[in-house]
Design a protein around this motif. Structure first.
Motif, PDB file in Angstrom:
ATOM      1  N   UNK A  17     -25.970 -19.477  13.029  1.00 48.12           N
ATOM      2  CA  UNK A  17     -24.966 -20.341  12.430  1.00 48.12           C
ATOM      3  C   UNK A  17     -25.682 -21.485  11.709  1.00 48.12           C
ATOM      4  N   UNK A  18     -25.227 -21.838  10.499  1.00 50.83           N
ATOM      5  CA  UNK A  18     -25.833 -23.009   9.841  1.00 50.83           C
ATOM      6  C   UNK A  18     -25.614 -24.257  10.703  1.00 50.83           C
ATOM      7  N   UNK A  19     -26.646 -25.056  10.885  1.00 50.80           N
ATOM      8  CA  UNK A  19     -26.533 -26.233  11.758  1.00 50.80           C
ATOM      9  C   UNK A  19     -26.077 -27.431  10.931  1.00 50.80           C
ATOM     10  N   UNK A  20     -24.778 -27.409  10.620  1.00 54.05           N
ATOM     11  CA  UNK A  20     -24.128 -28.462   9.836  1.00 54.05           C
ATOM     12  C   UNK A  20     -22.801 -28.784  10.533  1.00 54.05           C
ATOM     13  N   UNK A  21     -22.128 -29.849  10.062  1.00 54.13           N
ATOM     14  CA  UNK A  21     -20.909 -30.276  10.767  1.00 54.13           C
ATOM     15  C   UNK A  21     -19.800 -29.221  10.748  1.00 54.13           C
ATOM     16  N   UNK A  23     -19.937 -25.619  10.514  1.00 54.61           N
ATOM     17  CA  UNK A  23     -20.763 -24.403  10.420  1.00 54.61           C
ATOM     18  C   UNK A  23     -19.974 -23.155  10.045  1.00 54.61           C
TER      19      UNK A  23
END
Lengths: 171, 172
Positions: A17-21, A23
């Motif tokens: 999973x992209x590690x952003x707010x 995702x």
């Protein structure tokens, strides 16, 4: 039933999973899917058991579990399911499979992975389990790991090239 | 629980220690990652830190290689085709053969093991035909036959890995 769209989503998730707010929104962008559709499909795949586990996936070796042994036995067909299910529920057993054999070179059908800090800990746990279930009355082997040439998650879709981790010696 | 920015440092397993926040991240979120728009905010609230602290810590742990990824494990056989394969390779040829096997995109795990069959790898592909072709190519490229040990049943439920911190977190 796993649909083509589900498979696209699983393919997009295979590297993590992209590690952003947001995702799931970012994940959806990779496959042209909206955030709500991603959430709905992942919930469905989890409920159906296609996704067995969704979360932080750790590497045993990096956490200090340097030794891992693949223990294998040649169990009679009529006993293997019962023993496999019991073994799978034992602490310290991280994988437990029945696999096709390749006789005569490889007669073993039950596989169980045990991780530990060192060989002694792994062998002690294996011995306990073998004694508890009487496993060693059948042909068996213990295969400790040596060099780790490659380790990552499975890719179910043709991937984009990515750098791999360097080889590490352990075991 | 309070903490500053996560440390990003070269990973040395002999020296690395994990603080309580990192231990919680590594052990308590191996399954049931929240399925909401901002899952890291849910985790942050439970851990008593900010959302960005969670994200940065996960990035750092992933960078170090302690976390393989934040993602999913898929029930074997439900998507695509996969197998465990083994080869018997003379020691002096093992590095070459292992490199050829690792170079295949279908291969995700590739280990040396102590046995006459000393190279063990897991291969996964979108479908059976693709997998069979990949295995055939590996036999051709390396010059060694392989055992194709297909999964028949998975007894394990995969609840994650319960890390025994008392034994492993602090190493001298």
């Amino acid at each position: 039933m796993v649909t083509e769209r589900d498979k696209e989503l699983i393919g997009a998730l295979q590297k993590g999973l992209p590690l952003v707010r947001r995702p799931y929104a970012a994940l959806g962008e990779r496959v042209g899917m909206g955030e709500q559709e991603v959430l709905r499909r992942l919930a469905d795949l989890r409920a159906k058991g296609v996704i067995r586990r969704h979360g932080v996936i750790v590497r045993h070796h990096e956490l200090g579990y340097r030794a891992n042994a693949m223990s294998v036995w040649a169990i009679p067909d009529e006993r293997i399911d019962d023993l496999g299910e019991q073994l799978a529920g034992e602490p310290g057993v991280t994988l437990c499979y029945r696999r096709r054999t390749a006789p005569p070179a490889w007669p073993y059908n039950l596989y169980c992975m045990i991780h530990g800090q060192d060989r002694e800990a792994v062998l002690a746990r294996r011995r306990e389990l073998a004694e508890k279930y009487g496993l060693d009355q059948w042909a068996h082997r213990v295969l400790f790991s040596g060099r780790r040439f490659k380790q990552r998650g499975a890719w179910y879709r043709p991937p984009q090239p990515a750098p791999e981790k360097a080889e590490v010696r352990h075991g | 629980m309070t903490r500053g920015s996560p440390r990003v440092q070269p990973f040395n397993p002999e020296k690395r220690e994990y603080d309580a926040f990192e231990q919680a991240l590594l052990n308590d979120w191996q399954h049931d990652l929240p399925l909401v728009e901002r899952p890291f905010a849910v985790m942050a609230e439970k851990l008593g830190v900010s959302e960005d602290t969670v994200i940065e810590a996960l990035q750092a742990l992933q960078e170090e290689g302690v976390i393989s990824r934040v993602g999913a494990t898929i029930k074997p056989g439900s998507v695509g085709a996969g197998t465990l394969a083994a080869m018997s390779v003379p020691e002096q040829d093992l590095e070459r053969v292992a490199a050829l096997v690792s170079a295949r995109p279908e291969v995700n795990h590739n280990y040396e093991r102590e046995h006459e069959f000393n190279l063990w790898f897991v291969a996964t592909a979108p479908d059976e035909q693709h997998l069979a072709e990949a295995l055939a190519v590996m036999e051709q490229e390396t010059g060694y036959p392989l055992l194709d040990l297909r999964l028949m049943y998975d007894y394990h439920l995969d609840l994650g890995f319960d890390i025994q911190w008392s034994q492993n977190a602090t190493k001298s």
